[in-house]
Design a protein around this motif. Structure first.
Motif, mmCIF file in Angstrom:
data_model
loop_
_atom_site.group_PDB
_atom_site.id
_atom_site.type_symbol
_atom_site.label_atom_id
_atom_site.label_comp_id
_atom_site.label_asym_id
_atom_site.label_seq_id
_atom_site.Cartn_x
_atom_site.Cartn_y
_atom_site.Cartn_z
ATOM 1 N N LEU A 85 0.833 -1.202 0.000
ATOM 2 C CA LEU A 85 0.000 0.000 0.000
ATOM 3 C C LEU A 85 0.872 1.258 0.000
ATOM 4 C CD1 LEU A 85 -2.635 -1.287 2.551
ATOM 5 C CD2 LEU A 85 -3.182 -0.493 0.237
ATOM 6 N N SER A 86 1.922 1.249 0.787
ATOM 7 C CA SER A 86 2.825 2.403 0.833
ATOM 8 C C SER A 86 3.537 2.578 -0.503
ATOM 9 C CB SER A 86 3.852 2.219 1.954
ATOM 10 O OG SER A 86 3.217 2.123 3.214
ATOM 11 N N HIS A 87 3.955 1.459 -1.088
ATOM 12 C CA HIS A 87 4.657 1.485 -2.370
ATOM 13 C C HIS A 87 3.772 2.107 -3.445
ATOM 14 C CE1 HIS A 87 7.776 -0.963 -4.897
ATOM 15 N NE2 HIS A 87 7.597 0.248 -5.369
ATOM 16 N N ALA A 88 2.506 1.701 -3.475
ATOM 17 C CA ALA A 88 1.581 2.212 -4.483
ATOM 18 C C ALA A 88 1.358 3.712 -4.352
ATOM 19 C CB ALA A 88 0.246 1.479 -4.371
ATOM 20 N N GLU A 89 1.511 4.234 -3.154
ATOM 21 C CA GLU A 89 1.318 5.665 -2.913
ATOM 22 C C GLU A 89 2.607 6.471 -3.100
ATOM 23 O OE1 GLU A 89 -1.507 7.433 -2.113
ATOM 24 O OE2 GLU A 89 -2.569 5.595 -2.649
ATOM 25 N N GLY A 90 3.694 5.778 -3.426
ATOM 26 C CA GLY A 90 4.962 6.479 -3.602
ATOM 27 C C GLY A 90 5.691 6.758 -2.298
ATOM 28 N N ALA A 91 5.243 6.139 -1.213
ATOM 29 C CA ALA A 91 5.930 6.291 0.080
ATOM 30 C C ALA A 91 7.004 5.202 0.156
ATOM 31 C CB ALA A 91 4.930 6.172 1.231
ATOM 32 N N TYR A 92 8.105 5.421 -0.558
ATOM 33 C CA TYR A 92 9.071 4.343 -0.755
ATOM 34 C C TYR A 92 9.813 3.949 0.519
ATOM 35 C CZ TYR A 92 8.081 5.583 -5.580
ATOM 36 O OH TYR A 92 7.441 5.848 -6.766
ATOM 37 N N ASP A 93 10.133 4.914 1.368
ATOM 38 C CA ASP A 93 10.816 4.572 2.613
ATOM 39 C C ASP A 93 9.917 3.710 3.496
ATOM 40 O OD1 ASP A 93 13.053 5.953 1.824
ATOM 41 O OD2 ASP A 93 12.572 7.766 2.967
ATOM 42 N N ASP A 94 8.635 4.066 3.576
ATOM 43 C CA ASP A 94 7.689 3.249 4.344
ATOM 44 C C ASP A 94 7.573 1.853 3.745
ATOM 45 O OD1 ASP A 94 7.223 5.378 6.014
ATOM 46 O OD2 ASP A 94 5.347 5.983 5.042
ATOM 47 N N ALA A 95 7.564 1.793 2.422
ATOM 48 C CA ALA A 95 7.468 0.491 1.756
ATOM 49 C C ALA A 95 8.674 -0.374 2.082
ATOM 50 C CB ALA A 95 7.356 0.693 0.246
ATOM 51 N N VAL A 96 9.860 0.216 2.041
ATOM 52 C CA VAL A 96 11.074 -0.546 2.353
ATOM 53 C C VAL A 96 11.015 -1.077 3.778
ATOM 54 C CG1 VAL A 96 13.572 -0.353 2.717
ATOM 55 C CG2 VAL A 96 12.523 0.612 0.649
ATOM 56 N N ARG A 97 10.563 -0.237 4.714
ATOM 57 C CA ARG A 97 10.454 -0.693 6.104
ATOM 58 C C ARG A 97 9.470 -1.855 6.211
ATOM 59 N NH1 ARG A 97 11.448 4.843 7.267
ATOM 60 N NH2 ARG A 97 9.271 5.422 6.967
ATOM 61 N N GLY A 98 8.356 -1.765 5.496
ATOM 62 C CA GLY A 98 7.363 -2.837 5.549
ATOM 63 C C GLY A 98 7.899 -4.139 4.972
ATOM 64 N N TYR A 99 8.544 -4.063 3.824
ATOM 65 C CA TYR A 99 9.105 -5.276 3.230
ATOM 66 C C TYR A 99 10.190 -5.868 4.131
ATOM 67 C CZ TYR A 99 6.823 -3.928 -1.189
ATOM 68 O OH TYR A 99 5.910 -3.596 -2.161
ATOM 69 N N ASN A 100 11.021 -4.996 4.702
ATOM 70 C CA ASN A 100 12.059 -5.471 5.620
ATOM 71 C C ASN A 100 11.451 -6.191 6.809
ATOM 72 O OD1 ASN A 100 14.878 -5.365 5.324
ATOM 73 N ND2 ASN A 100 14.832 -3.132 5.258
ATOM 74 N N ALA A 101 10.359 -5.625 7.324
ATOM 75 C CA ALA A 101 9.695 -6.240 8.481
ATOM 76 C C ALA A 101 9.125 -7.597 8.114
ATOM 77 C CB ALA A 101 8.585 -5.319 8.994
ATOM 78 N N ALA A 102 8.543 -7.712 6.918
ATOM 79 C CA ALA A 102 7.997 -9.006 6.482
ATOM 80 C C ALA A 102 9.095 -10.060 6.419
ATOM 81 C CB ALA A 102 7.323 -8.852 5.125
ATOM 82 N N ILE A 103 10.272 -9.660 5.956
ATOM 83 C CA ILE A 103 11.393 -10.594 5.885
ATOM 84 C C ILE A 103 11.886 -10.947 7.279
ATOM 85 C CG2 ILE A 103 13.788 -10.842 5.111
ATOM 86 C CD1 ILE A 103 13.030 -8.973 2.743
ATOM 87 N N SER A 104 11.959 -9.950 8.165
ATOM 88 C CA SER A 104 12.479 -10.186 9.515
ATOM 89 C C SER A 104 11.555 -11.071 10.336
ATOM 90 C CB SER A 104 12.681 -8.846 10.239
ATOM 91 O OG SER A 104 13.617 -8.040 9.558
ATOM 92 N N VAL A 105 10.247 -10.866 10.193
ATOM 93 C CA VAL A 105 9.269 -11.630 10.975
ATOM 94 C C VAL A 105 9.294 -13.107 10.596
ATOM 95 C CG1 VAL A 105 6.779 -12.004 11.261
ATOM 96 C CG2 VAL A 105 7.728 -9.720 11.510
ATOM 97 N N SER A 106 9.454 -13.389 9.307
ATOM 98 C CA SER A 106 9.427 -14.776 8.845
ATOM 99 C C SER A 106 10.435 -14.951 7.713
ATOM 100 C CB SER A 106 8.012 -15.142 8.374
ATOM 101 O OG SER A 106 7.939 -16.486 7.961
ATOM 102 N N PRO A 107 11.735 -15.060 8.052
ATOM 103 C CA PRO A 107 12.789 -15.074 7.036
ATOM 104 C C PRO A 107 12.662 -16.191 6.009
ATOM 105 C CG PRO A 107 13.718 -14.751 9.225
ATOM 106 C CD PRO A 107 12.282 -15.118 9.417
ATOM 107 N N THR A 108 12.054 -17.297 6.385
ATOM 108 C CA THR A 108 11.926 -18.424 5.459
ATOM 109 C C THR A 108 10.512 -18.581 4.930
ATOM 110 O OG1 THR A 108 11.505 -19.963 7.300
ATOM 111 C CG2 THR A 108 13.796 -19.671 6.609
ATOM 112 N N GLY A 109 9.634 -17.643 5.259
ATOM 113 C CA GLY A 109 8.240 -17.746 4.844
ATOM 114 C C GLY A 109 8.005 -17.214 3.444
#
Length: 334
Positions: A85-109
Motif C-alpha cells: 500500500l505504501s509502495h503504491a502511494e509512492g511512500a518508498y521509505d515506508d514500503a522498504v520498512r514494511g518489506y524489511n519487516a515481512a522478511i524479519s518476521v518470517s525469514p523463510t516464509g
C-alpha cells in the motif's frame, strides 16, 4: 467492472470494514481470548484495502500486527500488505520498512520471498539504486534460497537489467536479459525482454564502434572492436525479429506499452541493418515500417532513412522518390 458498480462495491466494502473495525473495538470483544479482535481487524483491513481506503487499511493491518501473537505467520503478510500500500502511494521509505519487516518476521516464509524484489523496486524508486542492486545480487547469489526457476528469481533478473540499463551499464543489462531468456524463453514477457535485449546490444555495439573510431588503439584492436560491434548489431537484429514475432503471436490485443514497443522494434530492426551497412535490406525493412504504420510518426523516420540508405548506395532516383513521399507525409501530419 462498470464505474458506477465499482463505486457501489467500494461503498459496501467500506461499510463492511467499518463494521469489522467496530466489532474489534467493542468492549465485550476486546476482552475475549478467542482471537476475535485480531480476526475482525484483519477483515477490516482487507475490506478497506479492496475499497481503496489506504490509510484505514494500513491502520488496521498495523493494529492486527500489534495484537497478534509474535509467532503468528500472518504478521509477515500484514507487513507485506502495508508495504504494498505504501509502495503504491509512492511512500518508498515506508514500503522498504514494511518489506524489511515481512522478511524479519518470517525469514523463510513465503512473504519474505515475495518481499525481496518489490523492496528492490522501492529502493530504486526512492533513489537508492546501489542498495537495490546489492539486494538483487543477493537474490541471484542464492542468499534467499531462491531457485533459478522461481518467479522471483526471474523478476530479479528483469529488474537488475532495468537498473543496469538506466545507469548505462549496457553489458550488465545484456547479461541479465540473456539469462532471463535462457531461463524462460516462452514467458509472457518474452516480447518485451527480447526488445530490451536488442536495445542493450545496440548500445554495446555503439560503444565498441565509438572506441574503434575515436580511441587511441592499434589497427588490430580497431578491427576487433569493429567485428565485436557488428556481432552485437547482428544479435540485436535477431532480438528485434524475435521480439516482433513474440508480440504478434499473442492471442489478445496488446496494451499501449507493448504496442509501442512492437512499433519501435520494427524500426530498430531496420536501423540495425542500416548500421551494418546492409542498405538494400534496410530499405526493405523501412518500407515495412512505412506500410505497417502509415499514420504514425515512425513512418516519417522510416522514409527519411530510406532516403539516407539510397544515398549511401548511390540510387538517386529511389532517393528522390522517397524524399517526395517524406514531404507528402510531413504535409499530412501538419
Amino acid at each position: 467492472v462498470d464505474p458506477e458498480d465499482r463505486a457501489k462495491i467500494n461503498r459496501l466494502l467500506r461499510r463492511a470494514g467499518d463494521s469489522f473495525a467496530a466489532h474489534a473495538a467493542a468492549p465485550e470483544v476486546r476482552g475475549a481470548q478467542d482471537g476475535s479482535v485480531a480476526s475482525s481487524l484483519w477483515s477490516a483491513a482487507d475490506c478497506y484495502d479492496l475499497a481503496g481506503w489506504r490509510d484505514a487499511a494500513v491502520a488496521n493491518f498495523q493494529a492486527y500486527i500489534d495484537v497478534a501473537n509474535p509467532d503468528d505467520p500472518r504478521r509477515a503478510e500484514g507487513f507485506w500488505r502495508i508495504a504494498g500500500l505504501s509502495h503504491a502511494e509512492g511512500a518508498y521509505d515506508d514500503a522498504v520498512r514494511g518489506y524489511n519487516a515481512a522478511i524479519s518476521v518470517s525469514p523463510t516464509g513465503p512473504f519474505a520471498v515475495r518481499s525481496v524484489v518489490p523492496m528492490a523496486r522501492a529502493l530504486a524508486s526512492g533513489g537508492r539504486g546501489a542498495d537495490a542492486r546489492n539486494l538483487l545480487q543477493r537474490v541471484l547469489d542464492g542468499d534467499f534460497g531462491l531457485q533459478p526457476s522461481a518467479n522471483e528469481y526471474y523478476d530479479a533478473l528483469d529488474l537488475m537489467a532495468r537498473l543496469a540499463y538506466d545507469r548505462s551499464d549496457f553489458v550488465k543489462s545484456t547479461e541479465m536479459l540473456r539469462e532471463a531468456l535462457l531461463r524462460r524463453p516462452d514467458d509472457a514477457r518474452t516480447g518485451e525482454i527480447r526488445f530490451r535485449l536488442g536495445e542493450s546490444l545496440v548500445e554495446v555495439a555503439r560503444a565498441a564502434r565509438k572506441q574503434a573510431d575515436t580511441g587511441d588503439v592499434s589497427v588490430a584492436r580497431r578491427l576487433q572492436l569493429t567485428r565485436d560491434s557488428n556481432e552485437r548489431l547482428t544479435e540485436a537484429r535477431r532480438a528485434f525479429d524475435q521480439s516482433i514475432a513474440a508480440f504478434e503471436k499473442q492471442n489478445q490485443p496488446l496494451d499501449g506499452l507493448a504496442a509501442d514497443m512492437m512499433r519501435r522494434a520494427y524500426l530498430a530492426r531496420a536501423n540495425t541493418a542500416f548500421d551494418l551497412e546492409q542498405f538494400e535490406e534496410a530499405i526493405q525493412l523501412y518500407e515495412i515500417v512505412d506500410r505497417k504504420y502509415p499514420d504514425h510518426a515512425l513512418s516519417m523516420v522510416a522514409l527519411i532513412q530510406i532516403v539516407n540508405a539510397c544515398d549511401r548506395i548511390g540510387d538517386s532516383p529511389r532517393a528522390e522518390i522517397a524524399h517526395r513521399r517524406a514531404q507528402q507525409g510531413l504535409a499530412q501530419l501538419h
